[in-house]
Design a protein around this motif. Structure first.
Motif, short mmCIF file in Angstrom:
data_model
loop_
_atom_site.label_atom_id
_atom_site.label_comp_id
_atom_site.label_asym_id
_atom_site.label_seq_id
_atom_site.Cartn_x
_atom_site.Cartn_y
_atom_site.Cartn_z
N LEU B 50 0.84 -1.20 0.00
CA LEU B 50 0.00 0.00 0.00
C LEU B 50 0.87 1.25 0.00
N ARG B 51 1.91 1.23 0.84
CA ARG B 51 2.77 2.41 0.93
C ARG B 51 3.49 2.67 -0.38
N SER B 53 2.42 1.89 -3.32
CA SER B 53 1.43 2.41 -4.27
C SER B 53 1.25 3.91 -4.08
N VAL B 54 1.13 4.34 -2.83
CA VAL B 54 0.94 5.76 -2.55
C VAL B 54 2.17 6.55 -3.01
N ALA B 57 2.16 7.01 -6.71
CA ALA B 57 1.18 8.02 -7.09
C ALA B 57 1.68 9.42 -6.75
N LEU B 58 2.37 9.54 -5.60
CA LEU B 58 2.91 10.84 -5.21
C LEU B 58 3.90 11.34 -6.24
N TYR B 59 4.79 10.47 -6.68
CA TYR B 59 5.82 10.88 -7.63
C TYR B 59 5.20 11.30 -8.97
#
Lengths: 332, 278, 263
Positions: B50-51, B53-54, B57-59
């Protein structure tokens, strides 16, 4: 004869024990292979109990005692056979059934751990829908008898084992159940506390007519409380009858201890053997079925001058141990 | 040979033997919790996914943030999940439990420093977790993502040093938290707060270099960056030369400070225990 | 009766006031750690998959508040503590009382400490409702309590399933934690962040996507990047209620199993 309060007919309870493989890979194996062995914890038990009886249900660990008790109280569904308690089938009518029994399971408490005793008892009034007058009357009586007052406002978690057992007994009886199940009621208690609990059990049985079934490891409980004893082992009832008849049949040898007036060279008597001899004190052993105590006393006093004497019954503990160890009842 | 000196030497040898024995004990203990370790492994890994994935998405379209590529950032999530068990980042109540159960009385009677007694066992535990939970998580991650790995011998050496230092900082701090049990029945509540703080301020949740400067400066007033952030930056090769030495020196200072504090607080706690009889 | 049982449980908890306060602070720091980190990070990154901080706060606030509520109401079913109750025989004591078992388990614990989590979640949710630029309609106002209730049912169902599994095995509790706590973590972020198969899992197997993500899309008037039918947001109460009913059916099945085997 009144109708039985408990009738048990060909009761069976079998458990399947699955073989567990160890480790992570083993856990995976467990999902697919199911090698089961069947354990017959209760294997064809039948008995009836009349209202007002006080019955001791004893047997070694794993004999099927607590499994039977769990089925009688409705915690477990039998594999086969019938049970009727108060005219109900425990596991089919759980709520109606448990509303009319009391049960105290050894070291577990029914009370709310963090609450003062009195609050737990109050709560039970609502759970069992006890009319206030009846609740008050019972509470007053049990408070005095069980001496609950000193710790009525103490949270259950800070009670000693003996105090907790007293509080639990009170809790189990507030709704006037005609039937009380006790699983190891004196386990872990000191002698004084045990005696107090026994007195109370006797009282509610005699004065209130509550039928009591208790399992115990402490045979002194049985000796002091129960007229009727059931011995269970390997899931079967090995003996069911009065305590005295258990003694008569399996009690083995009784002992006569005699203090002689002087020290004799020989102290032999027909029909008895000398088990021990210490100065003027002689201990004879004799078969209860072959010779009565008075006959033996007669024979001894005919030959020797006696200062004092005492007949000693074998205690129930030795008797039961012999039954377990020598499997005296296996043939029946 | 001076007999006095000789016996002192021998004593040290025995101490070392005991220390080594306790490490083994702590190591072996971990293998009796196989089911819990397996479940912990799965949980760590799932949260890691999960981390990651986040993070991805942040990048979004960015290639470099504060000197970290996306691959570095994903590796960050992997590595921080991998060291949870090694550093015991979520909980550790051994000393607290010993105080509450009264076992501490008999443990204090043992002819060894109580702090060292637990330090040795914790090192054993950490080694076990490093192997069972750390390496496995990194390996599992490598199946799903491209992972950054130290490239030079120097980097590996620095990593070895900072791995040990991080554990020592973490242990000193955990031990200190546990010692509050001498004074209050609510040590677990205090501990939860303390552990929560450490996630926030150590750079465990996000690399500290992603945060605003004022926040990073705040964090460096605490021992927490020396517990996690330094370790992560060394692994990712973000520190070089002076910066690397400085970070390691900071870790050493925190080890010394925390260990000294532990000894002081422990003495006060034991004194209280002796005077009040628990 | 439920109120009496819960009242008794709460009176018991009142004896641990300091613990309660510490929990409040602890949860506060937990929230600060999770949401604060996000807020600080977004100063640099601006958004996640096109979602601003306030919009993510809506996801996070809904999930946290609901999970806190659930954790308080369903704490009797918390798989960890319930498993202990089964092993210690406390559950047998419930069987010995003339009351329904589900009621008793609900009444056995009402964890007031979870208020802390509820407050924090509600604070974040409040921030989102103000700052996320929601174009309010009456329907949306009415929808928010429905979403919360659906989420409570959803997580409650997971708790009940976890508790029921402990009748068979103790070891699987931690796997259930992946779904509950992992679900909270996952649902705190927009679903398009995740890999398609992870998303599919939370759509078709454990349909968490319908109780949080789709309602949030509706509240924010965001287009659906996953192209589900337009009625997807309305499925929240259906999914929540359905999962709870299914879980209760499984629970009753578990009790029957327990009564036939014991421990």
């Amino acid at each position: 004869m009144q109708p039985a309060i408990i009738s048990v007919n060909h009761l069976h309870k079998h458990f399947k024990i699955y073989k567990h493989h160890r480790g992570a890979l083993g856990a995976l194996c467990n999902l697919f292979t199911r090698e089961a062995t069947t354990v017959r914890a209760v294997d064809g038990v039948s008995f009836t109990i009349q209202p007002g009886e006080l019955v001791g249900y004893i047997g070694p660990n794993g004999a099927g005692k607590s499994t039977t008790l769990k089925m009688l109280t409705g915690l477990l569904t039998p594999t086969g056979g019938e049970i009727e308690v108060n005219g109900r089938v425990p596991w089919k009518q759980r709520r109606a059934h448990v509303a009319h029994i009391g049960a105290v399971f050894g070291q577990r408490t029914t009370l709310w751990w963090d609450l003062p005793v009195i609050e737990s008892l109050d709560l039970l009034q609502y759970i069992y829908k006890i009319p206030p007058a009846q609740f008050q009357h019972n509470l007053d009586e049990f408070r005095t008898m069980l001496e609950l007052d000193p710790f009525l406002n103490t949270p259950v978690r800070s009670l000693s084992l003996g105090q907790r057992m007293r509080a639990d007994l009170c809790a189990a009886l507030l709704h006037d159940p005609p039937l009380l199940f006790l699983d190891e009621p004196t386990i872990g208690l000191d002698v004084v506390a045990k005696e107090r609990i026994r007195q109370f059990i006797l009282h509610i049985n005699r004065a209130r007519g509550v039928t009591v079934i208790l399992t115990t490891h402490d045979l002194a409980d049985v000796e002091k409380l129960c007229e009727r004893v059931m011995i269970i082992d390997y899931g079967r009832v090995l003996f069911d009858g009065r305590l005295e008849s258990l003694r008569d049949r399996f009690g083995g040898q009784r002992e006569l201890v005699v203090d002689m007036a002087e020290e004799y060279a020989t102290v032999d008597v027909d029909g008895a053997t000398v088990a021990a001899r210490e100065a003027t004190r002689v201990t004879y052993q004799f078969e209860r079925n072959a010779l009565s105590a008075s006959d033996l006393i007669g024979r001894v006093s005919a030959r020797y001058r006696i200062r004092d004497l005492m007949v000693r019954e074998p205690n129930i503990e030795d008797t039961v141990r012999r039954i377990y160890e020598e499997r005296l009842l296996d043939e029946e | 040979m001076n007999p006095l000196k000789y016996s002192a030497n021998r004593l040290q040898n025995q101490d070392l033997k005991l220390f080594w024995h306790l490490i083994q004990l702590g190591f072996q203990q971990q293998f009796s919790y196989r089911a819990a370790n397996l479940a912990g492994l799965m949980t760590n890994f799932f949260f890691g996914l999960l981390r990651a994935s986040v993070m991805i998405a942040l990048y979004a379209a960015r290639t470099d943030v504060a000197g970290m590529s996306l691959q570095d950032a994903v590796t960050f999530t992997a590595f921080s999940q991998a060291i949870i068990a090694y550093l015991s980042l979520f909980n550790w109540w051994r000393v607290m439990l010993a105080v509450y159960s009264g076992e501490i009385a008999s443990e204090l009677l043992k002819p060894t420093n109580y702090f060292t007694f637990w330090l040795a066992q914790d090192i054993g535990r950490a080694i076990a977790h490093f192997l069972t939970r750390g390496l496995t998580i990194m390996a599992a991650y490598a199946l799903f993502f491209k992972i950054t790995v130290p490239q030079t011998v120097g980097q590996w050496l620095a990593l070895a040093v900072t791995l040990v230092l991080s554990l020592l900082v973490s242990f000193g701090w955990r031990f200190l938290i546990n010692l509050t049990a001498f004074w209050t029945p609510d040590a677990r509540g205090i501990g939860r707060i303390a552990f929560g703080l450490s996630w926030f301020l150590s750079g465990f949740m996000m690399p500290l270099r992603f945060f605003p400067d004022w926040f990073v400066r705040l964090c460096h007033l605490t021992p927490f960056p020396a517990m996690v952030n330094t370790l992560l930056e060394v692994y990712l090769g973000l520190l070089e030369g002076r910066a690397l030495l400085g970070a390691l020196a900071q870790q050493v200072l925190w080890v010394i400070a925390l260990f000294a504090l532990c000894q002081l607080v422990m003495r006060a706690g034991v004194r209280k225990l002796v005077i009040q009889g628990g | 009766m439920y109120r009496r049982l819960v009242g008794a449980n709460m009176r018991g908890q009142m004896q641990y006031r300091v613990a309660f306060l510490l929990d409040l602070v602890g949860t506060g720091i937990g929230t600060a750690a999770a949401f604060g980190t996000l807020a600080l990070i977004l100063q640099r990154f601006e958004n996640i998959a096109g979602w601003t901080l306030a919009e993510i706060a809506l996801l996070y606030g809904l999930v946290e508040t609901a999970f806190g509520l659930m954790d308080m109401i369903f704490s009797g079913f918390d798989p960890g503590t319930f498993g202990q109750q089964v092993r210690r025989g406390t559950f047998d004591q419930m069987l010995l009382r003339p009351l329904g078992l589900t009621l008793q388990v609900f009444g056995s614990d009402f964890a007031l400490r979870r208020l802390a989590r509820i407050f924090q979640g509600a604070a974040v949710l409040g921030y989102a409702l103000i700052a996320a630029g929601i174009r309010w309609t009456l329907l949306k106002v009415l929808f928010i309590p429905v979403v919360l209730a659906s989420l409570v049912c959803f997580f409650g169902a997971l708790f009940i399933v976890g508790a029921t599994i402990t009748f068979w095995t103790v070891e699987s509790i931690e796997v259930v934690n992946i779904f509950t706590y992992g679900g909270v973590e996952m649902m705190s972020y927009p679903m398009e962040v995740y890999h398609p198969w992870l998303r599919r899992f939370f759509t078709f197997i454990i349909p968490g996507i319908f109780v949080n993500y789709y309602p949030a899309l509706y509240l924010l008037d965001r287009p659906d990047p996953l192209h589900m039918p337009a009625f997807a947001p309305l499925l929240a109460p259906v999914v929540g209620g359905g999962m709870l009913l299914a879980a209760l059916a499984f629970w009753n099945f578990g009790i029957r199993y327990y009564q036939s085997t014991g421990t």
